[in-house]
Scaffold this motif. Structure first.
Motif, PDB file in Angstrom:
ATOM      1  N   ALA A 240       0.818  -1.217   0.000  1.00  0.00           N
ATOM      2  CA  ALA A 240       0.000   0.000   0.000  1.00  0.00           C
ATOM      3  C   ALA A 240       0.848   1.261   0.000  1.00  0.00           C
ATOM      4  O   ALA A 240       0.476   2.268  -0.630  1.00  0.00           O
ATOM      5  N   PHE A 241       1.991   1.226   0.697  1.00  0.00           N
ATOM      6  CA  PHE A 241       2.815   2.428   0.878  1.00  0.00           C
ATOM      7  C   PHE A 241       4.269   2.122   0.487  1.00  0.00           C
ATOM      8  O   PHE A 241       5.167   2.118   1.337  1.00  0.00           O
ATOM      9  N   PRO A 242       4.545   1.843  -0.774  1.00  0.00           N
ATOM     10  CA  PRO A 242       5.874   1.351  -1.167  1.00  0.00           C
ATOM     11  C   PRO A 242       6.996   2.370  -1.006  1.00  0.00           C
ATOM     12  O   PRO A 242       8.166   1.982  -0.926  1.00  0.00           O
ATOM     13  N   ASP A 243       6.667   3.648  -0.937  1.00  0.00           N
ATOM     14  CA  ASP A 243       7.712   4.665  -0.807  1.00  0.00           C
ATOM     15  C   ASP A 243       7.851   5.153   0.628  1.00  0.00           C
ATOM     16  O   ASP A 243       8.466   6.197   0.863  1.00  0.00           O
ATOM     17  N   MET A 267       6.591   8.467   9.904  1.00  0.00           N
ATOM     18  CA  MET A 267       6.595   8.037   8.506  1.00  0.00           C
ATOM     19  C   MET A 267       5.923   9.055   7.593  1.00  0.00           C
ATOM     20  O   MET A 267       4.940   9.692   7.960  1.00  0.00           O
ATOM     21  N   THR A 268       6.479   9.156   6.396  1.00  0.00           N
ATOM     22  CA  THR A 268       5.838   9.857   5.287  1.00  0.00           C
ATOM     23  C   THR A 268       5.716   8.852   4.149  1.00  0.00           C
ATOM     24  O   THR A 268       6.630   8.049   3.919  1.00  0.00           O
ATOM     25  N   MET A 269       4.609   8.887   3.397  1.00  0.00           N
ATOM     26  CA  MET A 269       4.368   7.844   2.409  1.00  0.00           C
ATOM     27  C   MET A 269       3.239   8.255   1.473  1.00  0.00           C
ATOM     28  O   MET A 269       2.480   9.188   1.766  1.00  0.00           O
ATOM     29  N   LEU A 279      -9.639   2.057  -0.544  1.00  0.00           N
ATOM     30  CA  LEU A 279      -9.052   2.001  -1.874  1.00  0.00           C
ATOM     31  C   LEU A 279      -7.886   2.968  -2.002  1.00  0.00           C
ATOM     32  O   LEU A 279      -7.818   3.997  -1.323  1.00  0.00           O
ATOM     33  N   ALA A 280      -6.971   2.627  -2.905  1.00  0.00           N
ATOM     34  CA  ALA A 280      -5.809   3.482  -3.144  1.00  0.00           C
ATOM     35  C   ALA A 280      -6.252   4.867  -3.595  1.00  0.00           C
ATOM     36  O   ALA A 280      -7.206   5.014  -4.362  1.00  0.00           O
ATOM     37  N   GLN A 281      -5.534   5.891  -3.113  1.00  0.00           N
ATOM     38  CA  GLN A 281      -5.924   7.273  -3.386  1.00  0.00           C
ATOM     39  C   GLN A 281      -4.796   8.125  -3.942  1.00  0.00           C
ATOM     40  O   GLN A 281      -5.000   9.306  -4.214  1.00  0.00           O
ATOM     41  N   ASP A 282      -3.594   7.565  -4.047  1.00  0.00           N
ATOM     42  CA  ASP A 282      -2.426   8.339  -4.456  1.00  0.00           C
ATOM     43  C   ASP A 282      -2.232   9.546  -3.531  1.00  0.00           C
ATOM     44  O   ASP A 282      -1.811  10.620  -3.944  1.00  0.00           O
ATOM     45  N   ALA A 283      -2.578   9.334  -2.250  1.00  0.00           N
ATOM     46  CA  ALA A 283      -2.545  10.428  -1.276  1.00  0.00           C
ATOM     47  C   ALA A 283      -1.223  10.442  -0.516  1.00  0.00           C
ATOM     48  O   ALA A 283      -0.662   9.395  -0.193  1.00  0.00           O
ATOM     49  N   LYS A 284      -0.727  11.634  -0.231  1.00  0.00           N
ATOM     50  CA  LYS A 284       0.444  11.814   0.610  1.00  0.00           C
ATOM     51  C   LYS A 284       0.008  11.776   2.074  1.00  0.00           C
ATOM     52  O   LYS A 284      -0.869  12.546   2.477  1.00  0.00           O
ATOM     53  N   LEU A 285       0.623  10.884   2.853  1.00  0.00           N
ATOM     54  CA  LEU A 285       0.180  10.630   4.217  1.00  0.00           C
ATOM     55  C   LEU A 285       1.354  10.672   5.186  1.00  0.00           C
ATOM     56  O   LEU A 285       2.507  10.506   4.793  1.00  0.00           O
ATOM     57  N   ASP A 311      -5.725   8.901  13.026  1.00  0.00           N
ATOM     58  CA  ASP A 311      -5.202  10.029  12.266  1.00  0.00           C
ATOM     59  C   ASP A 311      -4.863   9.629  10.836  1.00  0.00           C
ATOM     60  O   ASP A 311      -5.155  10.366   9.888  1.00  0.00           O
ATOM     61  N   LEU A 312      -4.244   8.461  10.647  1.00  0.00           N
ATOM     62  CA  LEU A 312      -3.887   8.020   9.301  1.00  0.00           C
ATOM     63  C   LEU A 312      -5.127   7.920   8.416  1.00  0.00           C
ATOM     64  O   LEU A 312      -5.148   8.438   7.291  1.00  0.00           O
ATOM     65  N   PHE A 313      -6.169   7.283   8.930  1.00  0.00           N
ATOM     66  CA  PHE A 313      -7.368   7.108   8.115  1.00  0.00           C
ATOM     67  C   PHE A 313      -8.161   8.409   7.998  1.00  0.00           C
ATOM     68  O   PHE A 313      -8.880   8.607   7.008  1.00  0.00           O
ATOM     69  N   ARG A 314      -8.013   9.303   8.959  1.00  0.00           N
ATOM     70  CA  ARG A 314      -8.594  10.640   8.822  1.00  0.00           C
ATOM     71  C   ARG A 314      -8.003  11.347   7.601  1.00  0.00           C
ATOM     72  O   ARG A 314      -8.729  12.026   6.862  1.00  0.00           O
ATOM     73  N   GLN A 315      -6.705  11.154   7.378  1.00  0.00           N
ATOM     74  CA  GLN A 315      -6.071  11.748   6.200  1.00  0.00           C
ATOM     75  C   GLN A 315      -6.598  11.137   4.899  1.00  0.00           C
ATOM     76  O   GLN A 315      -6.551  11.762   3.842  1.00  0.00           O
ATOM     77  N   MET A 316      -7.104   9.889   4.980  1.00  0.00           N
ATOM     78  CA  MET A 316      -7.698   9.235   3.818  1.00  0.00           C
ATOM     79  C   MET A 316      -9.168   9.610   3.635  1.00  0.00           C
ATOM     80  O   MET A 316      -9.837   9.122   2.718  1.00  0.00           O
TER      81      MET A 316
END
Length: 322
Positions: A240-243, A267-269, A279-285, A311-316
């Motif tokens: 999900a967060f390869p970078d 983490m930043t990803m 679902l994938a969102q191409d979002a910076k988290l 907090d992580l899912f709030r960003q999504m």
């Protein structure tokens, strides 16, 4: 303040116990500030902490008290400095009232917690804290699945260390314990995209014990051995967060056979694939992280992990405490 001259850890742990059990704020400096998991986030000042954190917990959990599993402390290796107390705990009581969006169950609840507390110069008061309470797990205990069946590992209450020595352990060896953890963290940054393996983690010269145990937050759950860790956490997370890039820690301490690190955020990803039903969102988290480790024979035997997934899912764009 020199923590090795006289051991302040028991008194500090008792001060935290009184804070929540009795509503006694004496352990808090007047200017204390707490950064907490979502949706609480930042609370500044002793009076605000009592009103916005302690009072809601005492109202929601009848008979509220702490059951500490790990209490360690020491000087911060990071440039931010300071002497810190780190705890892995459960807040225990009957869940009779709503708590930050989590509806009550009317039943016994064990609300797991990770805490990093920076101490005053005299070592008697808390002046700054980072705290993650696993609200999704409280929701799970109340009979509601935050992940709609997409959870990964085994959901258990955090166990005490296998050695039963996590409460103010003997202090010798803390530097070496933290050295092992830092070596592991350095190696984790590079991984095989197919196997999700990283060199230097297991086998001869590795940093993880063959029978390692990893205790994670609700959604990830807990797992056993490196292959269980990869299957029940690492594979899904790196897909999900390869970078993802970790580190950015404000605190790293070692104390006896234990070490602890935390970043706020760590983490930043970027989200590239579905994760826990989103679902994938191409979002910076970003992700707030706490890790507490037990080291044995120069390898990591156990790891307790708190992640601020609210907090992580709030960003999504998803409120998992709905």
């Amino acid at each position: 303040m020199t923590m090795t001259a006289t051991d302040p850890r028991p008194a500090l742990a008792e001060g935290l116990a009184r804070l929540f059990r009795d509503g006694d704020p004496s352990i808090l400096a007047p200017e204390a500030a707490w950064d907490m998991m979502a949706p609480v986030d930042h609370v500044a000042g002793r009076d605000a902490i009592m009103a916005d954190v302690v009072a809601p917990l005492r109202a929601a959990l009848t008979g509220l008290h702490r059951r500490d599993l790990i209490v360690i402390g020491g000087p911060n290796r990071r440039d931010t400095g300071g002497e810190w107390l780190v705890c892995v705990s459960h807040y225990v009581g009957t869940h009779d009232g709503a708590l930050w969006g989590v509806a009550p169950s009317g039943k016994l609840a064990f609300l797991r917690a990770g805490e990093f507390h920076r101490l005053s110069d005299d070592g008697r008061h808390i002046v700054e804290s980072r705290i993650i309470l696993d609200l999704p797990d409280l929701m799970r205990q109340a009979g509601r699945d935050p992940w709609d069946g997409h959870g990964l590992g085994t959901e258990i209450a955090f166990p005490a260390p296998a050695t039963q020595d996590g409460l103010c352990p003997p202090r010798a060896g803390g530097t070496a314990s933290l050295d092992v953890v830092e070596r592991m963290l350095g190696a984790l940054h590079v991984y095989d995209p197919e196997t999700k393996g990283s060199a230097g983690q297991t086998g001869e010269g590795g940093t993880w014990a063959d029978d390692m145990l990893w205790y994670g937050p609700c959604g990830i759950g807990s797992n056993f051995r490196w292959d269980g860790f990869v299957k029940d956490h690492r594979d899904a997370f790196l897909t999900a967060f390869p970078d993802r890039k970790g580190g950015n820690h404000y605190c790293r301490i070692g104390d006896g056979d234990y070490a602890a690190v935390s970043g706020w955020p760590s983490m930043t990803m970027t989200m590239r694939a579905p994760y826990l039903g989103v679902l994938a969102q191409d979002a910076k988290l970003t992700l707030r992280v706490m890790d507490i480790y037990r080291v044995a024979d120069a390898r990591i035997a156990e790891n307790w992990v708190l992640l601020d997934y609210v907090d992580l899912f709030r960003q999504m764009g998803r409120d998992i405490l709905r």
